[in-house]
Write a protein that holds these residues in place. Structure first.
Motif, PDB file in Angstrom:
ATOM      1  N   GLU A 165       0.848  -1.187   0.000  1.00 34.48           N
ATOM      2  CA  GLU A 165       0.000   0.000   0.000  1.00 34.48           C
ATOM      3  C   GLU A 165       0.890   1.246   0.000  1.00 34.48           C
ATOM      4  O   GLU A 165       1.907   1.288   0.711  1.00 34.48           O
ATOM      5  CB  GLU A 165      -0.908   0.036   1.233  1.00 34.48           C
ATOM      6  CG  GLU A 165      -1.931  -1.082   1.294  1.00 34.48           C
ATOM      7  CD  GLU A 165      -3.072  -0.888   0.301  1.00 34.48           C
ATOM      8  OE1 GLU A 165      -3.483   0.283   0.094  1.00 34.48           O
ATOM      9  OE2 GLU A 165      -3.560  -1.892  -0.257  1.00 34.48           O
ATOM     10  N   VAL A 167       0.798   5.356   0.609  1.00 40.23           N
ATOM     11  CA  VAL A 167       0.027   6.454   1.184  1.00 40.23           C
ATOM     12  C   VAL A 167       0.813   7.746   0.989  1.00 40.23           C
ATOM     13  O   VAL A 167       2.007   7.812   1.338  1.00 40.23           O
ATOM     14  CB  VAL A 167      -0.240   6.241   2.686  1.00 40.23           C
ATOM     15  CG1 VAL A 167      -1.082   7.385   3.256  1.00 40.23           C
ATOM     16  CG2 VAL A 167      -0.922   4.897   2.922  1.00 40.23           C
ATOM     17  N   GLU A 168       0.167   8.763   0.413  1.00 35.43           N
ATOM     18  CA  GLU A 168       0.862  10.045   0.210  1.00 35.43           C
ATOM     19  C   GLU A 168       0.018  11.185   0.750  1.00 35.43           C
ATOM     20  O   GLU A 168      -1.221  11.120   0.740  1.00 35.43           O
ATOM     21  CB  GLU A 168       1.210  10.251  -1.267  1.00 35.43           C
ATOM     22  CG  GLU A 168       0.058  10.167  -2.251  1.00 35.43           C
ATOM     23  CD  GLU A 168      -0.569  11.506  -2.583  1.00 35.43           C
ATOM     24  OE1 GLU A 168      -0.173  12.523  -2.004  1.00 35.43           O
ATOM     25  OE2 GLU A 168      -1.476  11.516  -3.434  1.00 35.43           O
ATOM     26  N   ALA A 169       0.683  12.228   1.230  1.00 34.15           N
ATOM     27  CA  ALA A 169       0.005  13.401   1.787  1.00 34.15           C
ATOM     28  C   ALA A 169       0.655  14.669   1.253  1.00 34.15           C
ATOM     29  O   ALA A 169       1.885  14.787   1.238  1.00 34.15           O
ATOM     30  CB  ALA A 169       0.084  13.378   3.316  1.00 34.15           C
ATOM     31  N   PRO A 178      -3.384  10.180  -7.287  1.00 36.78           N
ATOM     32  CA  PRO A 178      -2.225  10.218  -6.403  1.00 36.78           C
ATOM     33  C   PRO A 178      -1.117  11.129  -6.961  1.00 36.78           C
ATOM     34  O   PRO A 178      -1.126  11.461  -8.150  1.00 36.78           O
ATOM     35  CB  PRO A 178      -1.749   8.765  -6.354  1.00 36.78           C
ATOM     36  CG  PRO A 178      -2.885   7.948  -6.873  1.00 36.78           C
ATOM     37  CD  PRO A 178      -3.606   8.833  -7.847  1.00 36.78           C
ATOM     38  N   SER A 220      -3.474   5.574  -1.506  1.00 36.88           N
ATOM     39  CA  SER A 220      -4.326   6.454  -0.710  1.00 36.88           C
ATOM     40  C   SER A 220      -3.715   7.856  -0.737  1.00 36.88           C
ATOM     41  O   SER A 220      -2.484   8.004  -0.658  1.00 36.88           O
ATOM     42  CB  SER A 220      -4.428   5.977   0.734  1.00 36.88           C
ATOM     43  OG  SER A 220      -4.981   4.676   0.801  1.00 36.88           O
ATOM     44  N   SER A 221      -4.583   8.877  -0.842  1.00 36.80           N
ATOM     45  CA  SER A 221      -4.122  10.262  -0.929  1.00 36.80           C
ATOM     46  C   SER A 221      -4.748  11.117   0.169  1.00 36.80           C
ATOM     47  O   SER A 221      -5.949  10.990   0.444  1.00 36.80           O
ATOM     48  CB  SER A 221      -4.464  10.873  -2.292  1.00 36.80           C
ATOM     49  OG  SER A 221      -3.808  10.179  -3.328  1.00 36.80           O
ATOM     50  N   ILE A 222      -3.951  11.954   0.782  1.00 35.19           N
ATOM     51  CA  ILE A 222      -4.391  12.899   1.807  1.00 35.19           C
ATOM     52  C   ILE A 222      -4.054  14.302   1.325  1.00 35.19           C
ATOM     53  O   ILE A 222      -2.945  14.540   0.811  1.00 35.19           O
ATOM     54  CB  ILE A 222      -3.683  12.623   3.150  1.00 35.19           C
ATOM     55  CG1 ILE A 222      -4.030  11.219   3.661  1.00 35.19           C
ATOM     56  CG2 ILE A 222      -4.036  13.693   4.187  1.00 35.19           C
ATOM     57  CD1 ILE A 222      -3.151  10.754   4.797  1.00 35.19           C
ATOM     58  N   HIS A 231       5.446  10.492   1.795  1.00 44.67           N
ATOM     59  CA  HIS A 231       5.131   9.240   1.109  1.00 44.67           C
ATOM     60  C   HIS A 231       5.552   8.074   1.984  1.00 44.67           C
ATOM     61  O   HIS A 231       6.671   8.051   2.505  1.00 44.67           O
ATOM     62  CB  HIS A 231       5.863   9.165  -0.238  1.00 44.67           C
ATOM     63  CG  HIS A 231       5.418  10.197  -1.217  1.00 44.67           C
ATOM     64  ND1 HIS A 231       5.935  11.474  -1.222  1.00 44.67           N
ATOM     65  CD2 HIS A 231       4.488  10.156  -2.206  1.00 44.67           C
ATOM     66  CE1 HIS A 231       5.345  12.170  -2.186  1.00 44.67           C
ATOM     67  NE2 HIS A 231       4.475  11.396  -2.791  1.00 44.67           N
ATOM     68  N   GLU A 243       7.726  -0.508   6.740  1.00 42.47           N
ATOM     69  CA  GLU A 243       7.303   0.794   6.243  1.00 42.47           C
ATOM     70  C   GLU A 243       8.530   1.569   5.774  1.00 42.47           C
ATOM     71  O   GLU A 243       9.489   1.726   6.530  1.00 42.47           O
ATOM     72  CB  GLU A 243       6.574   1.581   7.329  1.00 42.47           C
ATOM     73  CG  GLU A 243       5.299   0.914   7.817  1.00 42.47           C
ATOM     74  CD  GLU A 243       4.657   1.644   8.979  1.00 42.47           C
ATOM     75  OE1 GLU A 243       5.186   2.707   9.373  1.00 42.47           O
ATOM     76  OE2 GLU A 243       3.633   1.163   9.504  1.00 42.47           O
ATOM     77  N   THR A 245       9.486   5.220   4.430  1.00 47.02           N
ATOM     78  CA  THR A 245       8.870   6.547   4.444  1.00 47.02           C
ATOM     79  C   THR A 245       9.857   7.638   4.057  1.00 47.02           C
ATOM     80  O   THR A 245      11.033   7.592   4.447  1.00 47.02           O
ATOM     81  CB  THR A 245       8.313   6.859   5.851  1.00 47.02           C
ATOM     82  OG1 THR A 245       7.368   5.854   6.216  1.00 47.02           O
ATOM     83  CG2 THR A 245       7.642   8.220   5.886  1.00 47.02           C
TER      84      THR A 245
END
Length: 282
Positions: A165, A167-169, A178, A220-222, A231, A243, A245
């Motif tokens: 998975e 995940v980015e913000a 994304p 997933s995007s924030i 990221h 993880e 990061t």
């Protein structure tokens, strides 16, 4: 007999200065690039572009720093590029394509950090790279590109038994999701696993009533506040998870990576390159 005085040694050649233009000169990233160029010992700002109608048109490109450099911000692409060797562009796909068309005609090389290109635009970029040299990367950060190398290694080692998975913000103003960096991470992982990202990417799960496909790569995007860019890639197994990061706290990392790309292009004629080429990570 008069003594002969030896001639002084020849002066060491100075570093060649690269003439750089910046697109999106009045934006957050544009200003960060201009500040980095101004602080550089081997780059000089010779052009500044912005969209027609911008209140910055006509202003000095370094006025925001409290000084002037004599380079005015213009919407005339040819005028903004006429003295440049390299353009740095972190704008929008349509703007970057227009800038690159002029670059290829004038023989100006380009560092492109724009994201969100369509498949057709990517094909056009490849054609333009036959006439000039382009570094195209969704993220110019040195740290992000080292992270991509780590993801490549992790994906090969964790090819089975681990769900992936991403995940980015980012800040509230980012328009694509994304992020280009998240998609690049997915592409690197998929390639390492022998998959095609377009066949295994999952961008939304709303309404899906089924177990997770173990071959999928989820995104997933924030979006919120002033987040510069974060990221995280999760490799979730049974009984453990890994993880990887990367967090950006300043756009200066993108600017410094862009200048490394500028220096790399000095030795290139034509072709399409990425930050792995710039950093020697291939």
């Amino acid at each position: 007999m008069p003594m002969t005085v030896p001639s002084p040694p020849a002066a060491t050649p100075t570093t060649t200065t690269c003439r750089v233009a910046v697109a999106g000169a009045s934006g957050r990233m544009g200003r960060m690039l201009i500040e980095a160029i101004e602080a550089s010992a081997d780059c000089v700002l010779v052009g500044a572009l912005d969209i027609a109608g911008s209140p910055a048109i006509g202003a000095d490109a370094t006025a925001f720093l409290g000084r002037t450099c004599g380079v005015g911000i213009t919407a005339d692409i040819a005028a903004g590029l006429k003295n440049a060797q390299v353009l740095i562009d972190f704008t929008r796909p349509e703007g970057s394509m227009a800038h690159l068309a002029v670059c290829s005609r004038l023989g100006v090389k380009a560092v492109i950090g724009t994201t969100g290109f369509s498949a057709a635009q990517k094909a056009e970029l490849a054609a333009l790279a036959e006439r000039t040299a382009i570094v195209l990367a969704p993220n110019m950060s040195v740290g992000v590109n080292v992270t991509l190398g780590l993801l490549q290694m992790a994906a090969r080692a964790l090819a089975t038994g681990y769900d992936i998975e991403i995940v980015e913000a980012h800040h509230r103003h980012k328009v694509d999701a994304p992020s280009g960096t998240a998609l690049k991470m997915g592409e690197v992982i998929a390639q390492a696993l022998g998959r095609d990202l377009k066949d295994c990417a999952v961008y939304a799960r709303e309404g899906v009533r089924a177990e997770r496909d173990p071959s999928s790569i989820g995104f997933s995007s924030i979006r919120g506040g002033d987040l510069v860019g974060e990221h995280m890639v999760l490799f979730a197994g049974i009984g453990e998870r890994i993880e990887i990061t990367h967090k950006s706290s300043s756009r200066s990392t993108y600017a410094q990576g862009s200048l490394r790309a500028v220096r790399f292009l000095a030795g290139q004629g034509t072709g399409m390159f990425d930050m792995f080429d710039v950093l020697g990570l291939h």
